[in-house]
Design a protein around this motif. Structure first.
Motif, PDB file in Angstrom:
ATOM      1  N   GLU A 113       0.832  -1.207   0.000  1.00 37.90           N
ATOM      2  CA  GLU A 113       0.000   0.000   0.000  1.00 37.90           C
ATOM      3  C   GLU A 113       0.866   1.257   0.000  1.00 37.90           C
ATOM      4  O   GLU A 113       0.557   2.250  -0.674  1.00 37.90           O
ATOM      5  N   ALA A 114       1.972   1.214   0.732  1.00 40.01           N
ATOM      6  CA  ALA A 114       2.833   2.383   0.845  1.00 40.01           C
ATOM      7  C   ALA A 114       3.648   2.645  -0.411  1.00 40.01           C
ATOM      8  O   ALA A 114       3.981   3.797  -0.706  1.00 40.01           O
ATOM      9  N   SER A 115       3.958   1.601  -1.170  1.00 45.66           N
ATOM     10  CA  SER A 115       4.916   1.768  -2.270  1.00 45.66           C
ATOM     11  C   SER A 115       4.339   1.604  -3.664  1.00 45.66           C
ATOM     12  O   SER A 115       4.992   1.974  -4.647  1.00 45.66           O
ATOM     13  N   GLN A 116       3.131   1.055  -3.793  1.00 43.85           N
ATOM     14  CA  GLN A 116       2.591   0.745  -5.121  1.00 43.85           C
ATOM     15  C   GLN A 116       1.263   1.460  -5.363  1.00 43.85           C
ATOM     16  O   GLN A 116       0.488   1.676  -4.428  1.00 43.85           O
ATOM     17  N   PRO A 117       0.974   1.803  -6.624  1.00 47.27           N
ATOM     18  CA  PRO A 117      -0.272   2.509  -6.953  1.00 47.27           C
ATOM     19  C   PRO A 117      -1.462   1.555  -7.045  1.00 47.27           C
ATOM     20  O   PRO A 117      -2.073   1.370  -8.108  1.00 47.27           O
ATOM     21  N   LEU A 118      -1.820   0.951  -5.923  1.00 46.67           N
ATOM     22  CA  LEU A 118      -2.810  -0.121  -5.921  1.00 46.67           C
ATOM     23  C   LEU A 118      -4.205   0.357  -6.278  1.00 46.67           C
ATOM     24  O   LEU A 118      -5.042  -0.439  -6.708  1.00 46.67           O
ATOM     25  N   ARG A 119      -4.484   1.635  -6.102  1.00 45.40           N
ATOM     26  CA  ARG A 119      -5.829   2.145  -6.366  1.00 45.40           C
ATOM     27  C   ARG A 119      -5.973   2.704  -7.774  1.00 45.40           C
ATOM     28  O   ARG A 119      -6.982   3.324  -8.110  1.00 45.40           O
ATOM     29  N   SER A 120      -4.954   2.494  -8.598  1.00 45.89           N
ATOM     30  CA  SER A 120      -4.985   2.943  -9.994  1.00 45.89           C
ATOM     31  C   SER A 120      -5.269   1.764 -10.914  1.00 45.89           C
ATOM     32  O   SER A 120      -5.141   0.601 -10.524  1.00 45.89           O
ATOM     33  N   LYS A 121      -5.639   2.067 -12.154  1.00 45.76           N
ATOM     34  CA  LYS A 121      -5.780   1.031 -13.177  1.00 45.76           C
ATOM     35  C   LYS A 121      -4.385   0.726 -13.693  1.00 45.76           C
ATOM     36  O   LYS A 121      -3.818   1.504 -14.456  1.00 45.76           O
ATOM     37  N   THR A 122      -3.851  -0.401 -13.262  1.00 43.20           N
ATOM     38  CA  THR A 122      -2.457  -0.724 -13.552  1.00 43.20           C
ATOM     39  C   THR A 122      -2.339  -2.192 -13.907  1.00 43.20           C
ATOM     40  O   THR A 122      -3.326  -2.930 -13.872  1.00 43.20           O
ATOM     41  N   GLY A 123      -1.125  -2.609 -14.235  1.00 46.32           N
ATOM     42  CA  GLY A 123      -0.903  -4.011 -14.569  1.00 46.32           C
ATOM     43  C   GLY A 123       0.153  -4.659 -13.714  1.00 46.32           C
ATOM     44  O   GLY A 123       0.706  -5.681 -14.093  1.00 46.32           O
ATOM     45  N   GLY A 124       0.462  -4.052 -12.568  1.00 47.07           N
ATOM     46  CA  GLY A 124       1.502  -4.608 -11.719  1.00 47.07           C
ATOM     47  C   GLY A 124       2.879  -4.270 -12.257  1.00 47.07           C
ATOM     48  O   GLY A 124       3.050  -3.352 -13.061  1.00 47.07           O
ATOM     49  N   SER A 125       3.880  -5.018 -11.832  1.00 44.26           N
ATOM     50  CA  SER A 125       5.260  -4.751 -12.245  1.00 44.26           C
ATOM     51  C   SER A 125       5.387  -4.903 -13.759  1.00 44.26           C
ATOM     52  O   SER A 125       5.060  -5.946 -14.313  1.00 44.26           O
ATOM     53  N   THR A 126       5.897  -3.852 -14.406  1.00 40.17           N
ATOM     54  CA  THR A 126       5.931  -3.822 -15.865  1.00 40.17           C
ATOM     55  C   THR A 126       7.110  -4.585 -16.434  1.00 40.17           C
ATOM     56  O   THR A 126       6.975  -5.336 -17.400  1.00 40.17           O
ATOM     57  N   PHE A 127       8.293  -4.391 -15.834  1.00 40.85           N
ATOM     58  CA  PHE A 127       9.513  -4.982 -16.371  1.00 40.85           C
ATOM     59  C   PHE A 127      10.168  -5.891 -15.337  1.00 40.85           C
ATOM     60  O   PHE A 127      10.095  -5.653 -14.133  1.00 40.85           O
ATOM     61  N   LYS A 128      10.834  -6.936 -15.833  1.00 41.43           N
ATOM     62  CA  LYS A 128      11.593  -7.826 -14.969  1.00 41.43           C
ATOM     63  C   LYS A 128      12.811  -7.088 -14.417  1.00 41.43           C
ATOM     64  O   LYS A 128      13.375  -6.214 -15.085  1.00 41.43           O
ATOM     65  N   ASN A 129      13.215  -7.450 -13.218  1.00 45.30           N
ATOM     66  CA  ASN A 129      14.449  -6.907 -12.661  1.00 45.30           C
ATOM     67  C   ASN A 129      15.647  -7.549 -13.364  1.00 45.30           C
ATOM     68  O   ASN A 129      15.800  -8.775 -13.306  1.00 45.30           O
ATOM     69  N   PRO A 130      16.505  -6.769 -14.027  1.00 48.28           N
ATOM     70  CA  PRO A 130      17.713  -7.356 -14.614  1.00 48.28           C
ATOM     71  C   PRO A 130      18.633  -7.881 -13.515  1.00 48.28           C
ATOM     72  O   PRO A 130      18.546  -7.437 -12.359  1.00 48.28           O
ATOM     73  N   PRO A 131      19.519  -8.821 -13.835  1.00 46.76           N
ATOM     74  CA  PRO A 131      20.422  -9.361 -12.814  1.00 46.76           C
ATOM     75  C   PRO A 131      21.202  -8.248 -12.101  1.00 46.76           C
ATOM     76  O   PRO A 131      21.845  -7.413 -12.745  1.00 46.76           O
ATOM     77  N   GLY A 132      21.084  -8.235 -10.782  1.00 47.63           N
ATOM     78  CA  GLY A 132      21.811  -7.262  -9.987  1.00 47.63           C
ATOM     79  C   GLY A 132      21.254  -5.852 -10.016  1.00 47.63           C
ATOM     80  O   GLY A 132      21.864  -4.929  -9.454  1.00 47.63           O
ATOM     81  N   GLU A 133      20.096  -5.663 -10.641  1.00 46.78           N
ATOM     82  CA  GLU A 133      19.515  -4.326 -10.774  1.00 46.78           C
ATOM     83  C   GLU A 133      18.046  -4.349 -10.357  1.00 46.78           C
ATOM     84  O   GLU A 133      17.430  -5.400 -10.279  1.00 46.78           O
ATOM     85  N   LYS A 134      17.493  -3.168 -10.101  1.00 45.37           N
ATOM     86  CA  LYS A 134      16.065  -3.001  -9.880  1.00 45.37           C
ATOM     87  C   LYS A 134      15.482  -2.216 -11.051  1.00 45.37           C
ATOM     88  O   LYS A 134      15.963  -1.134 -11.380  1.00 45.37           O
TER      89      LYS A 134
END
Length: 292
Positions: free
Chosen positions: A203-224
């Motif tokens: 709730e604190a970090s994600q736009p849960l109340r918006s029309k969204t699709g969740g995490s868009t891109f995969k985390n690359p190795p060693g990166e966010k």
């Protein structure tokens, strides 16, 4: 189309069924009565007709031209979760992560709390090796029952699914009708505490109340992924009614008027900017299906 006992709908709008609330219609939408209904239907369906499974539609862009062939949506008959023993749950392919984690709590089974945070169904978790907060499905899956595109029903163990990060070797057109998850003994109060912690963090970090699709891109190795998007200056970037979330830059949102084409094009803009800035090619985590 073969006769069914469930519900088969032609030209069925998919936008109401996906989190972005955009996209075209399914040529056919099939909601089977049970696993036998699904298996019989697929066995008799022309082998050239494509088949796609749809869960809660949280990690999905349905393109504006719609989806050819058959979209299979598992409803209430596939939404049951029940303990098998002191540490194991059998879960229907249409069961939500919230139902799985809550049932586990009531049975004193820990280790699957992370499913509380993934907005999808068991079938999608198994296919995509869904994960969050340091755990993923491959850590808890024992086996899954699958209906193949041919209509054959098979059981695939964890090792058979060839899990890697957000990927499995599940065959195309296959539908997960149930899965067995194994956790460990834990106190219900402790399980609830972990679920509450996860819910608060989301709730604190994600736009849960918006029309969204969740995490868009995969985390690359060693990166966010979110950090790479932010560093490329994409926070708040907009295209038509689509926007990169100000709250979490690895989320795209529909501000109200977006088309699927705008959402996907914005994602490609973000990928290009990240590549230019860091040299890293982001991979889509959101599934994109259908005809543009």
């Amino acid at each position: 189309m073969p006769a069914v006992r469930g519900r088969l709908t032609a030209n069925a709008p998919l936008a109401p069924l996906v989190w972005f609330k955009t996209g075209g219609a399914a040529e056919w939408l099939f909601e089977p009565a049970d696993a036998d209904d699904l298996a019989d239907f697929l066995a008799r369906l022309d082998a050239d007709v494509p088949v796609m499974a749809l869960g809660l539609g949280s990690n999905l862009i349905v393109r504006d031209g719609g989806v050819p062939g058959v979209v299979v949506r598992l409803g209430k008959p596939f939404a049951k979760v029940e303990p098998v023993d002191a540490v194991t749950l059998r879960c229907g392919g249409g069961a939500s992560g919230i139902l799985v984690s809550s049932t586990a709590r009531d049975a004193g089974i820990g280790g699957v709390e992370f499913l509380r945070s993934i907005p999808g169904t068991v079938g999608g978790f198994v296919r995509m090796n869904g994960g969050a907060y340091g755990r993923e499905v491959k850590d808890v899956l024992v086996e899954a029952e699958i209906v193949l595109r041919s209509g054959e029903r098979v059981v695939m163990g964890n090792a058979d699914l060839g899990y890697t990060y957000r990927h499995s070797a599940l065959p195309e057109g296959a539908v997960v009708v149930s899965a067995v998850f194994r956790g460990e003994p834990a106190e219900p109060a402790a399980i609830q505490g972990e679920m509450d912690r996860i819910a608060s963090a989301r709730e604190a970090s994600q736009p849960l109340r918006s029309k969204t699709g969740g995490s868009t891109f995969k985390n690359p190795p060693g990166e966010k992924a979110w950090a790479l998007v932010d560093a490329a200056g994409c926070r708040g970037l907009a295209l038509g009614g689509a926007q990169v979330s100000e709250k979490h830059t690895n989320f795209l949102i529909n501000t109200g008027t977006a088309t699927s084409a705008e959402i996907e094009a914005l994602g490609e803009q973000v990928r290009a900017r990240v590549s230019a800035k860091s040299g890293i090619e982001l991979e889509w985590e959101i599934q994109r299906v259908g005809v543009a």
